[in-house]
Structures are given as C-alpha cells and as structure tokens.
Write an enzyme that holds these catalytic residues in place. Structure first.
Site, PDB file in Angstrom:
ATOM      1  N   GLU A  70       8.626  16.219  15.684  1.00  0.00           N
ATOM      2  CA  GLU A  70       9.559  16.126  14.218  1.00  0.00           C
ATOM      3  C   GLU A  70       8.644  16.804  13.330  1.00  0.00           C
ATOM      4  O   GLU A  70       7.255  16.967  13.501  1.00  0.00           O
ATOM      5  CB  GLU A  70       9.051  14.538  14.156  1.00  0.00           C
ATOM      6  CG  GLU A  70       9.410  13.899  12.386  1.00  0.00           C
ATOM      7  CD  GLU A  70       8.698  12.496  11.740  1.00  0.00           C
ATOM      8  OE1 GLU A  70       8.132  12.456  12.328  1.00  0.00           O
ATOM      9  OE2 GLU A  70      10.017  12.916  11.342  1.00  0.00           O
ATOM     10  N   CYS A  84      13.201  10.658   7.856  1.00  0.00           N
ATOM     11  CA  CYS A  84      12.464  10.616   8.905  1.00  0.00           C
ATOM     12  C   CYS A  84      14.091  10.590   9.797  1.00  0.00           C
ATOM     13  O   CYS A  84      14.280  11.257  10.938  1.00  0.00           O
ATOM     14  CB  CYS A  84      12.399   8.982   8.882  1.00  0.00           C
ATOM     15  SG  CYS A  84      13.850   8.407   7.591  1.00  0.00           S
ATOM     16  N   LYS A 135       0.718  -0.840  -0.147  1.00  0.00           N
ATOM     17  CA  LYS A 135      -0.314   0.325   0.079  1.00  0.00           C
ATOM     18  C   LYS A 135       0.699   1.649   0.014  1.00  0.00           C
ATOM     19  O   LYS A 135       1.286   1.914   0.879  1.00  0.00           O
ATOM     20  CB  LYS A 135      -0.955  -0.149   1.364  1.00  0.00           C
ATOM     21  CG  LYS A 135      -2.230   0.845   1.185  1.00  0.00           C
ATOM     22  CD  LYS A 135      -2.824   1.776   1.855  1.00  0.00           C
ATOM     23  CE  LYS A 135      -2.344   3.031   2.571  1.00  0.00           C
ATOM     24  NZ  LYS A 135      -1.708   4.261   1.849  1.00  0.00           N
ATOM     25  N   GLU A 147       9.181   1.314  11.055  1.00  0.00           N
ATOM     26  CA  GLU A 147      10.340   2.496  10.960  1.00  0.00           C
ATOM     27  C   GLU A 147       9.135   3.380  11.442  1.00  0.00           C
ATOM     28  O   GLU A 147       8.634   3.606  10.432  1.00  0.00           O
ATOM     29  CB  GLU A 147      11.440   2.384   9.791  1.00  0.00           C
ATOM     30  CG  GLU A 147      11.524   0.631   9.209  1.00  0.00           C
ATOM     31  CD  GLU A 147      13.040   0.944   9.953  1.00  0.00           C
ATOM     32  OE1 GLU A 147      13.054   1.666  10.239  1.00  0.00           O
ATOM     33  OE2 GLU A 147      13.842  -0.599  10.043  1.00  0.00           O
TER      34      GLU A 147
HETATM   35  P1  NAD Z   1       2.284   8.354   8.106  1.00  0.00           P
HETATM   36  O1  NAD Z   1       2.130   7.580   9.362  1.00  0.00           O
HETATM   37  O2  NAD Z   1       1.008   9.000   7.691  1.00  0.00           O
HETATM   38  O3  NAD Z   1       1.342   7.804   6.465  1.00  0.00           O
HETATM   39  C1  NAD Z   1       2.083   6.399   5.995  1.00  0.00           C
HETATM   40  C2  NAD Z   1       0.952   5.247   4.983  1.00  0.00           C
HETATM   41  O4  NAD Z   1       0.572   4.539   6.218  1.00  0.00           O
HETATM   42  C3  NAD Z   1       1.037   6.037   4.607  1.00  0.00           C
HETATM   43  O5  NAD Z   1       1.220   4.637   3.536  1.00  0.00           O
HETATM   44  C4  NAD Z   1      -0.433   5.518   5.290  1.00  0.00           C
HETATM   45  O6  NAD Z   1      -2.126   5.783   4.265  1.00  0.00           O
HETATM   46  C5  NAD Z   1      -0.670   4.393   6.020  1.00  0.00           C
HETATM   47  N1  NAD Z   1      -1.392   4.638   6.875  1.00  0.00           N
HETATM   48  C6  NAD Z   1      -1.483   5.893   7.762  1.00  0.00           C
HETATM   49  N2  NAD Z   1      -2.943   5.320   8.770  1.00  0.00           N
HETATM   50  C7  NAD Z   1      -2.789   4.488   8.541  1.00  0.00           C
HETATM   51  C8  NAD Z   1      -3.798   3.376   9.627  1.00  0.00           C
HETATM   52  N3  NAD Z   1      -4.067   3.699  10.817  1.00  0.00           N
HETATM   53  N4  NAD Z   1      -2.828   2.081   9.306  1.00  0.00           N
HETATM   54  C9  NAD Z   1      -2.585   2.005   8.721  1.00  0.00           C
HETATM   55  N5  NAD Z   1      -1.713   2.983   7.342  1.00  0.00           N
HETATM   56  C10 NAD Z   1      -1.817   3.929   8.181  1.00  0.00           C
HETATM   57  O7  NAD Z   1       3.074   9.353   7.170  1.00  0.00           O
HETATM   58  P2  NAD Z   1       4.061  10.288   6.280  1.00  0.00           P
HETATM   59  O8  NAD Z   1       3.295  11.322   6.277  1.00  0.00           O
HETATM   60  O9  NAD Z   1       3.539   9.414   5.202  1.00  0.00           O
HETATM   61  O10 NAD Z   1       5.402   9.876   6.880  1.00  0.00           O
HETATM   62  C11 NAD Z   1       5.730  10.946   7.514  1.00  0.00           C
HETATM   63  C12 NAD Z   1       6.546  10.056   8.519  1.00  0.00           C
HETATM   64  O11 NAD Z   1       7.036   8.911   7.967  1.00  0.00           O
HETATM   65  C13 NAD Z   1       7.525  11.070   9.265  1.00  0.00           C
HETATM   66  O12 NAD Z   1       7.334  10.992  11.069  1.00  0.00           O
HETATM   67  C14 NAD Z   1       8.752  10.208   8.851  1.00  0.00           C
HETATM   68  O13 NAD Z   1       9.690  10.121  10.050  1.00  0.00           O
HETATM   69  C15 NAD Z   1       8.297   8.818   8.644  1.00  0.00           C
HETATM   70  N6  NAD Z   1       9.381   8.377   7.953  1.00  0.00           N
HETATM   71  C16 NAD Z   1       9.760   6.915   8.980  1.00  0.00           C
HETATM   72  C17 NAD Z   1      10.966   6.550   8.081  1.00  0.00           C
HETATM   73  C18 NAD Z   1      12.259   5.225   9.281  1.00  0.00           C
HETATM   74  O14 NAD Z   1      12.520   5.293   7.490  1.00  0.00           O
HETATM   75  N7  NAD Z   1      12.332   5.969   9.881  1.00  0.00           N
HETATM   76  C19 NAD Z   1      11.537   6.476   6.805  1.00  0.00           C
HETATM   77  C20 NAD Z   1      10.646   7.796   6.283  1.00  0.00           C
HETATM   78  C21 NAD Z   1       9.827   8.844   6.510  1.00  0.00           C
END
Ligand code: NAD
Length: 475
Positions: A378, A281, A173, A247
């Site tokens: 963040e 991140c 997804k 992650e």
């Molecule tokens: P997000 O958590 O809003 O969404 C991530 C994914 O999860 C999307 O595909 C979204 O549609 C899905 N999603 C949202 N709510 C969900 C739920 N309740 N159940 C299942 N899936 C759900 O994050 P974002 O805004 O897309 O990305 C930014 C975040 O990602 C930041 O916090 C960043 O630090 C983190 N990030 C971490 C790493 C790492 O390696 N640790 C790498 C990149 C980004």
C-alpha cells in the site's frame, strides 16, 4: 480553535503528557500545539464514559434519534467552517472536504438517527415446552474509537453515529496529525445536548491509542488504520477478549476488461486513484489492462493525471492537495524510486511542485509487473501503477494475488464478464463501471488483511450491540 481534550464534559490539557504539534500540510507551518493524553488521562476518559453509560443507554430511542438529527443539523450549519478546518489540518482540497467529508458525516448521523427507533429483537418458537423466548439487542458499554488521518471526520462518523444510536458511550482518539476537526465536532456535540461523559476525546499518538486498547473498562475497539497496527490491536484485544472492528489497508485493483471503452473509463479511474491525493484506503492503485491496449490506456491516464491542478485548499481550482506530512511524502517518493529501480517506467509526475508544503505531482508508472513492490504494497499516495495482462482468465487470480481485499473496480460493457469478475474478486466492495462511492446504507469493510467486520448499514448496528436471550418459564 479547540486544542484541549474533552474528558467527562470538561476541556482539559490533560495530566502533563508531552506536547506535540499539528501542521498545515499545504505550507508546513505549525497550526497548533496539543497535549498527548497519558494513561491516567485515558483512564479518566474511560471512567467518565463508564459513569455516563447507564443513563445514556436508558434514554428513550425517540429522544436519541432527535438528538442525533440535531447533531447532523448543527454539523451542516457549521459545514463551511468544519470543511475549512479539515482542509487546514489534513490538506484536503475544498471539493473533498466540503463536497465529501462534511456531507458524508451529516449523512451518517441522519442515517443512524433513523435506526435508533428501529432496533429490534425477535421472538422465536423453541422446541422446549412451556417457555417463552425472545432476544434483545443491548449496547456494549464503553467503545474506544481510533481514527486515522486521511478522512478524520467521515471515518469518525462511521463509528460514532452507530455507537451513539445504539446507546454506547465512547472515547475517541483522533490521529495525531489531524485532531482539530474532531475537537470542534466534540464541541458541537456538547452544543447539541449530548450529556457529559457520553463522548470523550483524548489526543495523542500510538501510546495514547495503546492505553485505550489496554484499558479493562473498554468493551470494544473500533479501529481504522494500517494493517500493521490493526494486527497489534487484534492481538491485544484478543487476549483481553474485547470486541473489535478493524478497517485496514487496501491495494484496490481496477480491472479494465478488453471490451471496455477506454476513453470513457480514464477519468473515473484517475479520480478513483487520485481523490484526496491517493490517500484513500480504497484508492485504485493497480490497473490491469489488456496488453494490446495498455499503451493507449497508460498514455491517456498520464494525460489526465498530468493536467489535474495541484495546490492548496485556498486555491479554488485545486483538485490535488498536499500529502499529510513530510514523512508521508518521503515514503511515497521512496516507492517511486523502488518502482523504477525494479523496472517500472515513470510516465508522468512524481516531482515536487515549486513552493512549500508536502505536494507531489500525481505519478503514473507503466510496465509494472505483479511481483514489484509498487504492485503489492500500500503506497497511500498519488501513484497509479499500470499492469498488462494477456489472458482474461488471469484477471481474477491477478486481482486476488494480494494480501489485501478492501475494494475493486471492474470496467466492462459485457454484463456476464462484469458479474463473473465481481463474484470472483475477493474484496469487501466491488464497483462495476463506476468510480468509488459510499453510502451510509452500504456495508463497508475488508476481506483478508483489509479488516474484520463491517461498518455502515445494518452492519453498523450489529457492530455496536450484543444479543441477549431471555427465556421465561410459562408453567
Ligand atoms: P496508523 O495505523 O498509523 O494510525 C491509525 C490510528 O491508530 C492513529 O490514530 C494512530 O495514532 C493510532 N495508533 C498507531 N499505533 C497504535 C497502536 N499501536 N495502538 C493503538 N493505536 C495506534 O494509520 P494511518 O497512517 O493514520 O492511516 C493510514 C492507514 O489507514 C492506511 O493503511 C489506510 O489504508 C488505512 N485506512 C483504512 C480505511 C478503511 O476503511 N479500511 C479507511 C481509511 C484509512
């Protein structure tokens, strides 16, 4: 341009879920309309992945390795097109999409192609008479891979390549803001010869993700995204006793020791904070500098930040692209307001350049203190916060005074200082005297609220396999 989802080898608009649009962050224009996968679509994808599992898991390792290598070759051949698509949908400047995202994806497929023929168990001498004992590593089954919008292709590759190398089938997804490059990659996987049902892609937002996490046919969820959503997924997966890798967010400190060469460290620190417009991140966000040198550091960091060319990927000179969406830019701007209201000083940036798109000039905040929200939460945008310290003994406690623990950087010419701090800082990755870097062979993941488990390297194989103990009576 593919906009349909891929379920069981068929491209489909799904079963009537609502549509949503994806925009070009550099202009705000709609690029494409996609359908949100319903729970029925997710069920169809998981069913297809389950049906494909046994023959895929039984494929000879050398054949799987050849296939992964072929995928890497195809991605490389289509690299320019994929980079352009990533830039169009995500906003990455070309040095980021073409210089990092695509090569990183290729590297992961090649690295895990190598592992496919090197997955071993062990024979162990037990203290039980007359038995032979060995272990086997087996795939988990259907894995749900949920990806964020900041690095759509590389982050998918960190999950997909080891999942396939170890014989799992997957339902992907992508993030709703950035699905297009994943759909194109799925097409390339078909072209490479990945059998129908082994890789499925469902498009949509949180509800689609929730349906995937809730599906009883999914053995494992690998999620990269925000800590808030990670907590929800961990709770749901916990109740269902699904395996989970997370992650999550970060708030990386960059520690500038008193003996550091300020002129030499400014550029890699600006890069560490502003690459991909700070939407990383592991981005350096909290800069701890000796109070005696903090003004010099802040002025020089602001000097570099204010001269970085901001523009769309179509501008070959642009280094700082747009933020991914209007909402995300507004959220970063609110942090700048909060920071200044709490007493920080906006030294440079923070304005919207003229023209359309979700651009924001890189900002440097001086006079930040540990209690301010900009130092604790963040932001995930081009905001660099500079904090002063008085006593080097405070450094590790200050760096560790955060719920996050993904990455950290240490700058010192003294090997003892650098090594001691690297040991004391609670972060999954520490870079000493260097800007952020990654390699498929280097384990990646967070401590504390930055995640559970590790990706890349051997950890990636471990994350997609389980150990079976086999005992044989000899008499
Ligand atoms: P997000 O958590 O809003 O969404 C991530 C994914 O999860 C999307 O595909 C979204 O549609 C899905 N999603 C949202 N709510 C969900 C739920 N309740 N159940 C299942 N899936 C759900 O994050 P974002 O805004 O897309 O990305 C930014 C975040 O990602 C930041 O916090 C960043 O630090 C983190 N990030 C971490 C790493 C790492 O390696 N640790 C790498 C990149 C980004």
């Amino acid at each position: 341009m593919r906009t349909e989802m891929l379920i069981g080898g068929k491209w489909t608009a799904g079963s009537g879920g609502p549509s949503f649009v994806t925009r070009n962050p550099a202009t705000g224009e709609v690029i494409a309309e996609l359908s949100e996968a319903t729970a029925a679509d997710v069920d169809a994808a998981v069913t297809a992945a389950a049906a494909a599992f046994e023959p895929w898991a039984a494929m000879l390792p050398a054949a799987r390795a050849t296939l992964l290598w072929r995928i890497a070759d195809l991605i490389e051949q289509q690299g320019e097109e994929l980079a352009a698509l990533e830039s169009l949908d995500q906003g990455q400047t070309l040095p980021v999409s073409g210089g990092f995202s695509i090569p990183n994806l290729v590297e992961h497929f090649r690295y895990y192609a190598g592992w496919a023929t090197k997955i071993t168990g062990s024979t162990v001498a037990l203290s039980v008479p007359n038995v032979d004992y060995r272990t086997r590593r087996e795939p988990l089954g259907v894995c749900g891979l949920i990806v964020p919008w900041n690095f759509p292709l590389p982050i998918l590759g960190w999950k997909l390549a080891p999942a396939l190398a170890t014989g799992n089938t997957v339902v992907i997804k992508p993030a709703e803001q950035t699905s297009l490059s994943t759909l194109r990659l799925a097409e390339l996987l078909e072209e490479a010869g990945v059998p129908a049902g082994v890789v499925n892609v469902v498009t949509g937002g949180p509800d689609t993700g929730k349906a995937l996490v809730a599906h009883p046919g999914v053995a494992k969820i690998s999620f990269t995204g925000s800590t808030a959503v990670g907590r929800e997924i961990a709770a749901d997966a916990g109740r269902a006793l699904k395996k989970v890798s997370l992650e999550l967010g970060g708030k990386a400190p960059s520690i500038i020791a008193a003996d550091a060469d300020i002129d030499a460290v400014i550029e890699p620190n600006a890069l560490g904070g502003l690459l991909n417009t700070g939407q990383i991140c592991a981005a350096f966000t909290r800069f701890y500098v000796d109070r005696k040198r903090v003004d010099e550091f802040t002025a020089k960091l602001a000097g570099v930040a204010s001269h970085l060319p901001v523009g769309p990927a179509t501008d070959p000179n642009a280094l700082i692209g747009p933020l991914v969406s209007e909402e995300h830019r507004a959220s970063v701007e609110r942090y700048l307001e909060t920071g200044t209201a709490e007493g920080a000083r906006l030294v440079t940036g923070g304005g919207r350049p003229e023209g359309g798109g979700y651009f924001l000039e890189p900002a440097v905040l001086g006079g930040v203190t540990q209690d301010m929200r900009v130092a604790r939460e963040e932001i995930f945008g081009p905001v660099l916060s500079v904090l002063a310290y008085d006593d080097p003994e405070e450094l590790a406690p200050l760096a560790n005074d955060s719920e996050y623990g993904l990455a950290a950087a240490i700058w010192s010419r003294d090997i003892g200082t650098a090594t001691r701090l690297a040991n004391e800082v609670k972060a999954g990755t520490v870079w000493i005297n260097m800007a952020p870097a990654q390699d498929a062979a280097a384990a990646w993941g967070g401590m504390k609220s930055s995640g559970l488990g590790r990706e890349m390297g051997w950890a990636g194989i471990d994350a997609y396999t389980q150990v079976k103990s086999i005992w044989t009576a000899l008499a």
